[in-house]
Design an enzyme around this catalytic site. Structure first.
Site, short mmCIF file in Angstrom:
data_model
loop_
_atom_site.label_atom_id
_atom_site.label_comp_id
_atom_site.label_asym_id
_atom_site.label_seq_id
_atom_site.Cartn_x
_atom_site.Cartn_y
_atom_site.Cartn_z
N CYS A 90 0.82 -1.23 0.00
CA CYS A 90 0.00 0.00 0.00
C CYS A 90 0.85 1.27 0.00
O CYS A 90 0.37 2.34 -0.35
CB CYS A 90 -0.92 0.03 1.21
SG CYS A 90 -1.98 -1.40 1.32
N HIS A 329 -9.30 2.54 -2.36
CA HIS A 329 -7.88 2.32 -2.04
C HIS A 329 -7.27 1.35 -3.06
O HIS A 329 -7.14 0.16 -2.78
CB HIS A 329 -7.79 1.79 -0.61
CG HIS A 329 -6.43 1.41 -0.13
ND1 HIS A 329 -5.26 1.93 -0.64
CD2 HIS A 329 -6.04 0.55 0.86
CE1 HIS A 329 -4.22 1.39 0.00
NE2 HIS A 329 -4.67 0.55 0.90
N CYS A 359 -0.63 2.87 6.41
CA CYS A 359 -0.17 1.57 6.89
C CYS A 359 0.09 0.66 5.69
O CYS A 359 -0.38 0.93 4.59
CB CYS A 359 -1.19 0.96 7.82
SG CYS A 359 -2.81 0.69 7.08
N GLY A 361 0.65 -3.59 4.50
CA GLY A 361 0.58 -5.00 4.82
C GLY A 361 1.97 -5.59 5.06
O GLY A 361 2.93 -5.22 4.39
C1 COA Z 1 -14.59 -5.82 2.96
C2 COA Z 1 -14.64 -6.52 1.60
C3 COA Z 1 -14.26 -8.00 1.77
C4 COA Z 1 -16.07 -6.39 1.08
O1 COA Z 1 -16.10 -6.94 -0.21
P1 COA Z 1 -17.50 -7.17 -0.95
O2 COA Z 1 -18.34 -8.08 -0.13
O3 COA Z 1 -17.20 -7.50 -2.35
O4 COA Z 1 -18.08 -5.67 -0.87
P2 COA Z 1 -19.44 -5.12 -1.35
O5 COA Z 1 -19.20 -3.80 -1.97
O6 COA Z 1 -20.19 -6.13 -2.17
O7 COA Z 1 -20.19 -4.88 0.03
C5 COA Z 1 -20.81 -5.94 0.74
C6 COA Z 1 -22.19 -5.50 1.11
O8 COA Z 1 -22.07 -4.39 1.98
C7 COA Z 1 -22.85 -3.32 1.47
N1 COA Z 1 -22.19 -2.06 1.82
C8 COA Z 1 -20.88 -1.76 1.69
N2 COA Z 1 -20.66 -0.51 2.09
C9 COA Z 1 -21.85 -0.02 2.49
C10 COA Z 1 -22.27 1.23 2.99
N3 COA Z 1 -21.42 2.23 3.18
N4 COA Z 1 -23.57 1.38 3.29
C11 COA Z 1 -24.45 0.39 3.10
N5 COA Z 1 -24.11 -0.82 2.61
C12 COA Z 1 -22.82 -1.00 2.32
C13 COA Z 1 -22.89 -3.56 -0.02
O9 COA Z 1 -24.00 -2.92 -0.61
C14 COA Z 1 -23.02 -5.05 -0.09
O10 COA Z 1 -24.36 -5.41 0.14
P3 COA Z 1 -25.03 -6.65 -0.64
O11 COA Z 1 -24.23 -7.86 -0.22
O12 COA Z 1 -26.41 -6.62 -0.17
O13 COA Z 1 -24.84 -6.34 -2.10
C15 COA Z 1 -13.64 -5.87 0.59
O14 COA Z 1 -14.08 -4.57 0.29
C16 COA Z 1 -12.24 -5.83 1.14
O15 COA Z 1 -11.55 -6.84 1.15
N6 COA Z 1 -11.77 -4.63 1.60
C17 COA Z 1 -10.46 -4.49 2.17
C18 COA Z 1 -9.42 -4.41 1.09
C19 COA Z 1 -8.04 -4.44 1.67
O16 COA Z 1 -7.69 -5.31 2.44
N7 COA Z 1 -7.21 -3.47 1.28
C20 COA Z 1 -5.90 -3.37 1.81
C21 COA Z 1 -5.96 -2.68 3.11
S1 COA Z 1 -4.43 -2.83 3.94
#
Ligand code: COA
Length: 373
Positions: A90, A329, A359, A361
């Protein structure tokens, strides 16, 4: 040592991986469009550019291995410009900025493009051929999932799900306000007719966030709503010696005052910004109270809140236009985005000092302190 400045900033719209407008866009094309936009925006004489340094967290075949050189060729930069891809997960494109600054300070060039790109559509978080070192995998948290590190910080710092959701809601609110005020469009380069981010969820409510299921552990507190989304995007800043920037009439957004890298335990990688920020501030002879603008990458709400608590940051100064929970991100692109954003915010707010930090990973933090000149 020569003074080094940020002399321009541009980024692509950020789009949700797999579902968004760039799911079928090549990362090299995306980054080249941003580089062309940066060149047009700054008016830099491209024959003076020494090197294009590109951050990329998964520089695999699908993103071009040394994608930096491909972007030089695709963006119409002269063949005399070099191209190097750097990987610090990152922190990759913040490292690109810091490398460029170091080269300039050494006298090894006057102008660099420090950029970053990630197509999280193309590359899964672990790459395509994960082969964790067996000893490290058994005895350390070197290969821990990022969401698990967010859960670890939530429990160690006693950060409740409600606190995380309040933080995420605020990130969405600030991003929506910035969009309404036209602040994000100023930094965006239109790519394939896409002119706005597809990542923010301006309609987010506390009730909707409270209804989401935990994303990483059935008993956990971290949800999709309190995590940065998987994102496709590219960003770039122009890094130049202050003397050259003045002589060439480049837009000087901020001077780089200090930089730092630090390491921490992989299982709480999200706390990395604390030590790197302390080191960078000490090197600049500053304290947290001197900082007017903070760009703290929001990998997760729990991780951001832990850093805010440990550093004693004033939340009114943190991520004024919203952070990665709303904006997204794209791993390799975030560092250049938050450095460019922090420099631009110094111009907009009239503040003097800014801190950009994130931060990483594996357990690292990276920080850059900027000063408006
Ligand atoms: C958290 C994570 C696993 C979610 O992935 P996902 O399930 O594909 O995400 P989605 O966008 O489909 O969201 C899941 C659900 O939450 C809901 N949602 C997400 N943000 C929302 C918000 N702000 N308000 C309302 N609902 C929300 C989505 O609508 C979705 O609903 P559904 O299942 O009914 O369609 C993924 O975003 C992730 O891995 N993030 C971290 C990435 C990371 O590690 N980066 C490096 C950091 S060091």
């Amino acid at each position: 040592m020569r003074n080094v400045v940020i002399a321009g900033y541009a980024r692509s719209p950020f789009q949700l991986a797999n579902k968004g407008a760039f799911a079928r866009t090549r990362p090299d094309d995306l980054a080249a469009a941003v580089v062309r936009g940066l060149v047009a925006r700054t008016g830099v004489d491209t024959s003076a550019i020494e090197d294009l340094v590109m951050g990329c967290a998964f520089p695999e075949a699908e993103q071009g291995f040394n994608v930096a050189r491909l972007v030089v060729l695709l963006s119409g930069l002269p063949l005399t410009v070099g191209g190097m891809t750097v990987n610090r997960f990152c922190g990759s494109s913040m490292s690109a900025v810091q490398y460029a600054a170091g080269q300039i300070a050494l006298g090894a060039g006057d102008v660099f493009i420090a950029a970053g790109v990630e197509s999280m559509t193309r590359i899964p978080m672990w790459g395509f051929n994960p082969l964790p070192h067996p000893e490290l995998a058994k005895n350390t948290a070197a290969f821990i999932g990022m969401g698990d590190t967010a859960e670890n910080l939530a429990s160690r710092y006693g950060i409740s799900r409600a606190d995380q959701e309040a933080f995420a809601l605020e990130s969405q609110r600030k991003a929506a306000e910035a969009i309404g005020a036209g602040h994000l469009v100023e930094e965006i380069v239109v790519v394939n007719d896409v002119s706005a981010d597809g990542t923010p969820r301006p309609g987010t409510t506390a009730e909707a966030l409270a209804g989401l299921k935990p994303a990483f552990s059935p008993t956990g507190t971290v949800t999709a709503g309190t995590s940065s989304p998987l994102t496709d995007g590219a960003s770039a800043v122009l890094v130049a010696s202050e003397d050259y920037a003045r002589a060439a009439g480049l837009p000087i957004l901020a001077r780089i005052r200090s930089v730092a890298i630090s390491g921490c335990s992989p299982e709480i990688m999200g706390i990395g910004p604390v030590e790197s920020s302390r080191k960078a501030l000490a090197r600049a002879g500053l304290s947290v109270a001197d900082i007017d603008v903070v760009e703290l990458n929001e990998a997760f709400a729990s991780q951001s809140l832990a850093c805010i608590a440990d550093l004693g940051l004033d939340t009114a100064k943190v991520n004024i236009d919203g952070g990665a929970i709303a904006i997204g991100h794209p791993l390799g692109a975030t560092g250049a985005r938050i450095v460019g954003k922090a420099a631009s915010l110094l111009q907009r707010t009239g503040g003097r000092f800014a801190l950009a930090t994130q931060c990483i990973g594996g357990g690292q933090g990276i920080a850059t302190v900027l000063e408006r000149v």
